[in-house]
Design a protein around this motif. Structure first.
Motif, PDB file in Angstrom:
ATOM      1  N   UNK A   1     -37.622 -11.178  29.543  1.00 26.11           N
ATOM      2  CA  UNK A   1     -38.123 -10.611  28.464  1.00 26.11           C
ATOM      3  C   UNK A   1     -39.620 -10.545  28.276  1.00 26.11           C
ATOM      4  N   UNK A   2     -40.335 -11.664  28.545  1.00 24.85           N
ATOM      5  CA  UNK A   2     -41.716 -11.627  28.527  1.00 24.85           C
ATOM      6  C   UNK A   2     -42.517 -10.651  29.401  1.00 24.85           C
ATOM      7  N   UNK A   3     -41.825 -10.341  30.684  1.00 24.98           N
ATOM      8  CA  UNK A   3     -42.292  -9.352  31.644  1.00 24.98           C
ATOM      9  C   UNK A   3     -41.839  -8.001  30.787  1.00 24.98           C
ATOM     10  N   UNK A   4     -41.121  -7.837  30.431  1.00 18.36           N
ATOM     11  CA  UNK A   4     -40.873  -6.521  29.620  1.00 18.36           C
ATOM     12  C   UNK A   4     -41.888  -6.381  28.336  1.00 18.36           C
ATOM     13  N   UNK A   5     -42.075  -7.367  27.764  1.00 17.29           N
ATOM     14  CA  UNK A   5     -43.347  -7.054  26.770  1.00 17.29           C
ATOM     15  C   UNK A   5     -44.678  -6.916  27.362  1.00 17.29           C
ATOM     16  N   UNK A   6     -44.850  -7.395  28.509  1.00 17.80           N
ATOM     17  CA  UNK A   6     -46.036  -7.199  29.481  1.00 17.80           C
ATOM     18  C   UNK A   6     -46.194  -5.826  29.887  1.00 17.80           C
ATOM     19  N   UNK A   7     -45.090  -5.531  30.567  1.00 20.71           N
ATOM     20  CA  UNK A   7     -45.345  -4.243  31.465  1.00 20.71           C
ATOM     21  C   UNK A   7     -44.335  -2.792  31.209  1.00 20.71           C
TER      22      UNK A   7
ATOM     23  N   UNK B   1     -46.117  -0.720  41.214  1.00 15.77           N
ATOM     24  CA  UNK B   1     -46.034  -1.773  40.287  1.00 15.77           C
ATOM     25  C   UNK B   1     -44.538  -2.084  39.995  1.00 15.77           C
ATOM     26  N   UNK B   2     -43.593  -1.201  40.071  1.00 16.51           N
ATOM     27  CA  UNK B   2     -42.327  -1.811  39.793  1.00 16.51           C
ATOM     28  C   UNK B   2     -41.857  -2.720  40.950  1.00 16.51           C
TER      29      UNK B   2
END
Length: 607
Positions: free
Chosen positions: A203-209, A187-188
Motif C-alpha cells: 500500500x505504501x509503494x502504491x501511494x508513492x509510485x 520503473x515497474x
C-alpha cells in the motif's frame, strides 16, 4: 423510446417510426364503409391503403396462402384499430410531438424545409397527417408504459423467480486487491522487486509510485475516501492483467504486465471464489428482472382483451374477411388460426420466402410447426396450474417457469462434470488463430507474385511492396479455422509447420488458386489451439451439463403431459376449407377435343 412486440399482433409500435396500417394518415372515412370496429367506420379507401402497406400482402400471394394472409391481416387490422381507439384520449403535449418530429428530421437528414417536403411526398403524407400518426404512436407508447409500470411483482413472485434462476445471480469469482500502475518497464521492474521483498508494504509503494489509486494505497473497489479494498471482478482489469490476477491466491503478486501502454503490478490480498448469492443480496436485481417478465404478461393480457372485446361488423356485399376459426383444442382451451398465423408470419424467414415465391414452405411447414409449439405451450401452461406455484408473465414465461420448477432439483456430481469435460473437449478449447493477410495476383502474373514474395522476405512497407508488384492486398484480420477461403485455410491451419519468416511475418510460397490466379500469404501472431484446464472451466462445464440434463428432463415431462392431454389438431381440415377449388377444365364445344395434356391449370394456385 419503447419498442413493443405484441403477442397477438405482429407489429412493433416505436416512437419515431410510422404505423403500418395508416400509411397516408387517412382517418376520415372515404367511400363505402366496409366494416365498423366498436362503432367506428372503416372505408374502402382506408382499408385499401392499409392493405397496400402490408408487407405480406404486397408479395401478391395466391390461393390458400392469400386467404391465410387475408385472415391474418384482418385480425391485425382490427386489433390495431381497437388499440388506437383505446389510446385516443391520452394527452400528447406539443413538446412531446416536436421531440419525435425532430427525431425523424435528424434520422433522415431533413433539416431543410425542401428536404422535409420531399420526404413527405415520397411517403404520401402531409405534415398534419404525419403529426397525427406520431401522436398516435406516442399515445400507444404511453399506454404501454402505463401497463408496464403497474406490473409490480409480489415478494412471493420475486422469491420464485430467484429460486428458478439462481445461476443468474451467482457471485462471480472476485478478489480483494491493490494495484500499482506505472508508465515504464524499468520503473515497474524496480517497484516489483521492492513489492516482493520480505516485509514490503504494498500500500505504501502504491501511494508513492502508482499513477492510479495512489491516494487509496492502490486499493481497488474502495469506498470514496477510504483505503480498504472491496471485492472486484475481472472487468476492472485489462484482459491480460485479469488473466494473471485470477490465477493468484491470497498474498501473491503479479509480475509487471503491460496493457494499454502501462505496466500493472497487482497484489491479491484475498481470493473470493464464485458462490451462490442470497435473495436479500440480489433482491433489487431480481425485482427489476421479474418486473420485465410481469410486464410482458400484463401487455399480452391487455392486447388479448382488446381483441376479444372488439365489436366488429362487416358490411354486406363486401369481400373483407374477418374470421378466426379454431384450429386446435387442448382439453377445453381453443387455439385460433390467427394465433398460428401470427407466430408463423413473425418468423424473420417468412417474408423472405414469400418474396421468393416459396409460400408453400410457409403453409406446409411453418404453420404446422407454429401450431405444434402453441399446443405444447398450452399443455404446459395448463399443467403449471397444478404445481401450486405463483408463476407469472406471458404464457411463454409461465411455460418456461413451470419446466424450471419441475427440474430444479436435478444436480450433477464432480465426477459427472469431469466426464462431460473429457467427452467434449471442443467446447472447452480455444481455437487456433492467426492474423492473415493475402496478396493476390492475376493468372498471368506469377513472376510478379514470386518477386513480391522475395521482397516480402527481405522486409519493407507491405502496402508499398504490394503496389510495386501489381498485387491486391486483402486483410483477413485475426482468423480461426474454417473462417478463411479454402486455400488459405488449408495453408494456415491444416498444414503442419510454418512458413519462412521475414520482417513482415511468415511468408508463404506462391500458391495457385482454383481460378488460376496466384496468392501469397503473410501470417503473424500464429497461436495453436489450447484446451483450457479442467479446474479453470469446471464451473462452466457444470452449468453446461446441468442445462443439458434439465432440458432432457423437461422435455420428458412435456411429452408425458402431451400424452395425458386431450388434444385436437384440426389445422388440415381448416386449411382444406380455405383452399380455393380448382376450376374444371372446359371442353371446346363441337370439337370433341379438350385442352392438351400437361396444360397448366389457370385457376388460383396454392403458392
Amino acid at each position: 423510446m419503447v419498442g413493443v412486440v405484441f403477442g397477438v399482433l405482429a407489429l412493433a409500435f416505436v416512437v419515431g417510426s410510422i404505423l403500418l396500417f395508416t400509411p397516408q394518415g387517412q382517418r376520415n372515412p372515404q367511400g363505402k364503409t366496409v366494416l365498423t370496429v366498436n362503432g367506428r367506420a372503416v372505408s374502402e379507401l382506408e382499408l385499401a391503403r392499409a392493405r397496400q402497406s402490408d408487407p405480406f400482402l404486397s408479395t401478391n400471394p395466391q390461393g390458400l396462402l392469400k386467404n391465410l394472409l387475408e385472415i391474418d391481416f384482418a385480425n391485425r387490422f382490427v386489433t390495431t384499430t381497437a388499440l388506437l381507439q383505446d389510446t385516443a384520449r391520452i394527452r400528447v403535449s406539443g413538446g412531446e410531438l416536436k421531440k419525435e418530429l425532430d427525431s425523424i428530421r435528424e434520422r433522415f437528414g431533413l433539416q431543410r424545409k425542401e428536404d422535409y417536403d420531399r420526404f413527405l411526398t415520397q411517403v404520401g403524407y402531409t405534415d398534419s397527417q404525419l403529426r397525427g400518426e406520431l401522436r398516435d404512436q406516442i399515445r400507444i407508447n404511453k399506454r404501454v408504459e402505463e401497463i408496464q409500470k403497474k406490473a409490480e411483482p409480489t415478494e412471493e413472485e420475486m422469491r420464485l423467480y430467484f429460486e428458478l434462476n439462481r445461476e443468474r445471480y451467482r457471485n462471480e469469482e472476485r478478489v480483494l486487491a491493490r494495484q500499482i500502475v506505472l508508465d515504464d518497464k524499468a520503473t515497474a521492474e524496480k517497484v516489483y522487486a521492492q513489492a516482493t521483498a520480505p516485509g514490503a508494504d504494498f500500500a505504501a509503494l502504491a501511494k508513492a509510485h502508482s499513477k492510479l489509486n495512489a491516494e487509496q494505497g492502490g486499493a481497488l473497489g474502495a469506498e470514496a475516501g477510504k483505503s480498504e479494498p472491496g471485492p472486484v471482478t475481472r472487468v476492472v482489469f485489462p484482459n491480460a492483467v485479469a488473466e494473471a490476477v485470477f490465477k493468484l491466491r491470497d498474498g501473491q503478486v503479479t509480475k509487471p504486465i503491460e496493457a494499454g501502454g502501462r505496466f500493472y503490478i497487482v497484489k491479491v490480498e484475498k481470493y473470493l471464489p464464485a458462490s451462490d448469492a442470497t435473495f436479500e443480496e440480489v433482491k433489487d436485481r431480481v425485482r427489476e428482472d421479474a418486473k420485465q417478465v410481469k410486464a410482458r404478461g400484463a401487455l399480452e393480457a391487455y392486447l388479448e382483451q382488446l381483441r376479444a372485446k372488439a365489436n366488429v361488423k362487416v358490411a354486406e356485399g363486401t369481400e373483407f374477411r374477418y374470421e378466426n376459426p379454431v384450429v386446435a383444442k387442448v382439453n377445453e382451451a381453443e387455439i385460433h388460426l390467427a394465433d398460428v398465423t401470427q407466430q408463423a408470419f413473425a418468423n424473420p424467414q417468412t417474408l423472405q420466402l414469400l418474396q421468393q415465391g416459396l409460400g408453400e414452405i410457409v403453409v406446409g411447414f411453418f404453420l404446422a410447426q407454429s401450431l405444434e409449439q402453441l399446443i405444447q405451450r398450452e399443455v404446459i401452461v395448463q399443467a403449471a396450474k397444478e404445481l401450486g406455484q405463483p408463476f407469472f408473465g406471458a404464457k411463454t414465461d409461465i411455460a418456461t417457469q413451470a419446466q424450471q420448477w419441475k427440474t430444479r432439483e436435478i444436480a450433477v456430481t464432480d465426477a459427472e462434470v469431469r466426464k462431460y469435460y473429457d467427452s467434449n473437449p471442443a467446447r472447452f478449447t480455444i481455437p487456433a488463430s492467426a492474423r492473415v493477410q493475402a496478396v493476390s495476383f492475376k493468372k498471368e502474373d506469377r513472376a510478379k507474385a514470386e518477386a513480391f514474395r522475395a521482397a516480402a522476405l527481405k522486409g519493407g512497407k507491405l502496402e508499398d511492396l504490394v503496389k510495386a508488384n501489381g498485387g491486391t492486398l486483402q486483410d483477413y484480420g485475426t482468423a480461426n479455422p474454417n473462417t478463411l477461403p479454402p486455400v488459405p485455410n488449408r495453408l494456415v491451419f491444416l498444414t503442419r509447420g510454418s512458413f519462412p519468416k521475414g520482417p513482415l511475418g511468415e511468408v508463404s510460397e506462391v500458391v495457385k488458386l482454383e481460378d488460376g490466379s496466384f496468392q501469397v500469404l503473410i501470417v503473424n501472431d500464429r497461436k495453436a489451439e489450447v484446451l483450457r484446464p479442467f479446474e479453470e472451466v469446471k464451473e462452466e462445464a457444470r452449468q453446461m451439463l446441468l442445462a443439458t440434463r434439465r432440458a432432457e428432463a423437461a422435455q420428458k415431462w412435456v411429452e408425458e403431459r402431451l400424452k395425458a392431454a386431450k388434444v385436437e389438431n384440426n389445422l388440415q381440415k381448416v386449411l382444406a376449407t380455405l383452399t380455393p377449388k380448382e376450376e374444371p377444365k372446359r371442353e371446346e364445344s363441337g370439337s370433341g377435343s379438350s385442352a392438351p395434356q400437361g396444360q397448366p391449370n389457370q385457376g388460383p394456385s396454392n403458392r
